[in-house]
Scaffold this motif. Structure first.
Motif, short mmCIF file in Angstrom:
data_model
loop_
_atom_site.label_atom_id
_atom_site.label_comp_id
_atom_site.label_asym_id
_atom_site.label_seq_id
_atom_site.Cartn_x
_atom_site.Cartn_y
_atom_site.Cartn_z
N VAL A 1 0.83 -1.21 0.00
CA VAL A 1 0.00 0.00 0.00
C VAL A 1 0.86 1.26 0.00
CG1 VAL A 1 -2.01 -1.06 1.08
CG2 VAL A 1 -0.24 -0.06 2.52
N PHE A 2 2.17 1.12 0.30
CA PHE A 2 3.06 2.28 0.32
C PHE A 2 3.45 2.74 -1.09
CE2 PHE A 2 5.00 0.86 4.67
CZ PHE A 2 3.83 1.24 5.30
N ARG A 3 3.28 1.89 -2.06
CA ARG A 3 3.86 2.16 -3.39
C ARG A 3 3.38 3.48 -4.00
NH1 ARG A 3 4.64 -3.37 -6.94
NH2 ARG A 3 6.35 -4.19 -5.68
N GLU A 4 2.09 3.75 -3.90
CA GLU A 4 1.53 4.97 -4.49
C GLU A 4 1.31 6.07 -3.45
OE1 GLU A 4 1.32 5.14 -7.76
OE2 GLU A 4 2.02 3.06 -7.84
N ALA A 5 1.82 5.86 -2.25
CA ALA A 5 1.57 6.80 -1.15
C ALA A 5 2.69 7.83 -1.03
CB ALA A 5 1.44 6.03 0.17
N LYS A 6 2.37 8.95 -0.38
CA LYS A 6 3.40 9.93 -0.04
C LYS A 6 4.05 9.55 1.29
CE LYS A 6 4.36 14.82 0.71
NZ LYS A 6 3.84 16.21 0.75
N TYR A 7 3.24 9.04 2.22
CA TYR A 7 3.72 8.61 3.53
C TYR A 7 3.16 7.22 3.83
CZ TYR A 7 4.79 13.57 4.20
OH TYR A 7 5.28 14.84 4.06
N GLY A 8 3.87 6.51 4.69
CA GLY A 8 3.38 5.21 5.15
C GLY A 8 3.42 5.14 6.66
N THR B 1 4.30 2.38 16.58
CA THR B 1 4.06 3.02 15.29
C THR B 1 5.37 3.47 14.65
OG1 THR B 1 2.03 3.93 16.23
CG2 THR B 1 2.72 4.82 14.11
N LEU B 2 5.49 3.21 13.36
CA LEU B 2 6.62 3.69 12.57
C LEU B 2 6.08 4.49 11.39
CD1 LEU B 2 9.77 3.53 12.21
CD2 LEU B 2 9.32 1.66 10.57
N PHE B 3 6.57 5.74 11.25
CA PHE B 3 6.20 6.58 10.11
C PHE B 3 7.30 6.49 9.05
CE2 PHE B 3 3.86 8.50 13.62
CZ PHE B 3 2.61 8.71 13.05
N ASN C 1 12.21 6.41 2.42
CA ASN C 1 13.36 5.82 3.11
C ASN C 1 13.78 6.56 4.39
OD1 ASN C 1 13.88 3.43 1.70
ND2 ASN C 1 14.85 4.58 0.03
N ASN C 2 12.88 7.37 4.95
CA ASN C 2 13.08 7.91 6.30
C ASN C 2 12.14 7.14 7.24
OD1 ASN C 2 14.99 10.05 5.89
ND2 ASN C 2 13.37 11.11 4.76
N TYR C 3 12.68 6.69 8.36
CA TYR C 3 11.92 5.85 9.28
C TYR C 3 12.04 6.43 10.69
CZ TYR C 3 12.74 2.79 5.29
OH TYR C 3 12.82 2.30 4.02
N ASN C 4 10.90 6.90 11.24
CA ASN C 4 10.92 7.53 12.56
C ASN C 4 9.63 7.22 13.31
OD1 ASN C 4 13.40 9.24 12.80
ND2 ASN C 4 12.61 10.13 10.92
N ASP C 5 9.63 7.53 14.62
CA ASP C 5 8.40 7.41 15.38
C ASP C 5 7.57 8.70 15.30
OD1 ASP C 5 9.99 9.03 16.91
OD2 ASP C 5 9.82 7.87 18.76
N TYR C 6 7.91 9.55 14.35
CA TYR C 6 7.15 10.78 14.09
C TYR C 6 7.27 11.10 12.60
CZ TYR C 6 11.80 12.88 14.03
OH TYR C 6 13.11 13.16 13.73
N LEU C 7 6.38 11.97 12.15
CA LEU C 7 6.41 12.47 10.78
C LEU C 7 6.70 13.96 10.83
CD1 LEU C 7 5.82 11.68 7.79
CD2 LEU C 7 3.45 12.34 8.21
N GLU C 8 7.64 14.44 10.05
CA GLU C 8 8.01 15.85 10.06
C GLU C 8 7.72 16.48 8.71
OE1 GLU C 8 11.85 18.80 10.92
OE2 GLU C 8 11.92 16.68 11.49
N GLU C 9 7.13 17.69 8.74
CA GLU C 9 6.82 18.41 7.50
C GLU C 9 6.72 19.91 7.80
OE1 GLU C 9 3.92 16.82 4.33
OE2 GLU C 9 2.81 18.50 5.19
N ASN C 10 7.49 20.71 7.09
CA ASN C 10 7.40 22.18 7.19
C ASN C 10 7.52 22.70 8.63
OD1 ASN C 10 6.94 22.30 4.37
ND2 ASN C 10 4.74 21.98 4.68
#
Length: 203
Positions: free
Chosen positions: A47-54, A74-76, A80-89
Motif C-alpha cells: 500500500v506504500f507504493r503509491e503513497a506519499k507517507y506510510g 508506530t513507525l512513520f 526511506n526515512n523511518y521515525n516514530d514521528y512524521l516531520e513536514e514544514n
C-alpha cells in the motif's frame, strides 16, 4: 514512496528483542497520499507504493494484571526515512507512548506540534481506532500548518471534537477562526450579563 522492506523487518525485530514480554501479532500498514486520504488497513506494505507517507503498526498483546490488553507501536515512513514521528514544514506528528503493562489502553493520542513555538494540537481516539483514522490525523496535521497561534490550534481541536471538516485554504481558515472567537466573545458577554442579573435579583 520508496521504502526498504528489510529495514521495516529490522524495526519489528528490534521491538521484539527489547520487549520480550509482549506478544506481537500481525503487522498492519496504511498509506497516505498528499491530500491526506488513507488506504484501507493492509497486511502488506504494498500500500506504500503509491503513497506519499506510510504508517506501520506493530500490534501486540500485553498482560494487564490478570487479563490481556492490546496496543501498538508506530513507525512513520517517508521515502526511506523511518521515525516514530512524521516531520513536514517545521511541524511534527506523532502518537503518545504506548502502554506495555498493568493498565488498559483506553485511548491513543495523535500529537501535532510546531518545532519552533511548541504550539500543539492533541487528537484523542478511543481504543485502537486511530489505526483506521490516520488519514484524519494527517488532514489535521496539514490544517495545523496554517496556524500561527495556539488559539488557532484550539479552534482546530474544537472542530475535531465536533467532527467537522478541517479542509480550508489559509484565508478561509483565518476567517473561520475570527468568526468563531467573535461568537465566543458574544457568548461570554451574555453569560456575564446573566450572572449580573442573577446577582441583582438576589439582593
Amino acid at each position: 514512496m520508496n521504502y526498504d522492506v528489510n529495514l521495516l523487518n529490522e524495526w519489528v525485530n528490534g521491538l521484539r528483542t527489547m520487549n520480550g514480554t509482549l506478544h506481537f501479532e500481525k503487522l498492519r500498514y496504511v498509506g497516505i497520499d498528499a491530500n491526506g486520504n488513507s488506504t484501507p488497513i493492509s497486511s502488506s506494505p504494498m500500500v506504500f507504493r503509491e503513497a506519499k507517507y506510510g504508517v506501520l503498526f506493530a500490534n501486540y498483546r500485553y498482560l494487564k494484571i490478570s487479563q490481556d490488553a492490546f496496543s501498538f507501536f508506530t513507525l512513520f515512513i517517508s521515502d526511506n526515512n523511518y521515525n516514530d514521528y512524521l516531520e513536514e514544514n517545521g511541524w511534527i506528528m506523532s502518537l503518545d507512548e504506548p502502554i506495555t503493562t498493568t493498565y488498559n489502553t483506553n485511548n491513543r493520542i495523535c500529537i501535532i506540534k510546531n518545532l519552533t513555538s511548541n504550539h500543539n494540537l492533541k487528537l484523542l481516539f478511543r481504543g485502537l481506532s486511530i489505526q483506521e483514522n490516520m488519514g484524519k490525523c494527517f488532514k489535521y496535521f496539514k490544517a495545523a500548518q496554517l496556524c500561527t497561534t495556539q488559539q488557532e490550534l484550539d479552534f482546530l481541536s474544537e472542530l475535531y471534537r465536533n467532527e467537522e471538516s478541517c479542509n480550508f485554504d489559509q484565508q478561509a481558515f483565518k476567517e473561520k477562526v475570527t468568526l468563531y472567537y467573535k461568537g465566543k466573545g458574544v457568548e461570554n458577554y451574555r453569560e456575564f450579563l446573566d450572572r449580573v442579573e442573577i446577582l441583582i435579583s438576589n439582593k
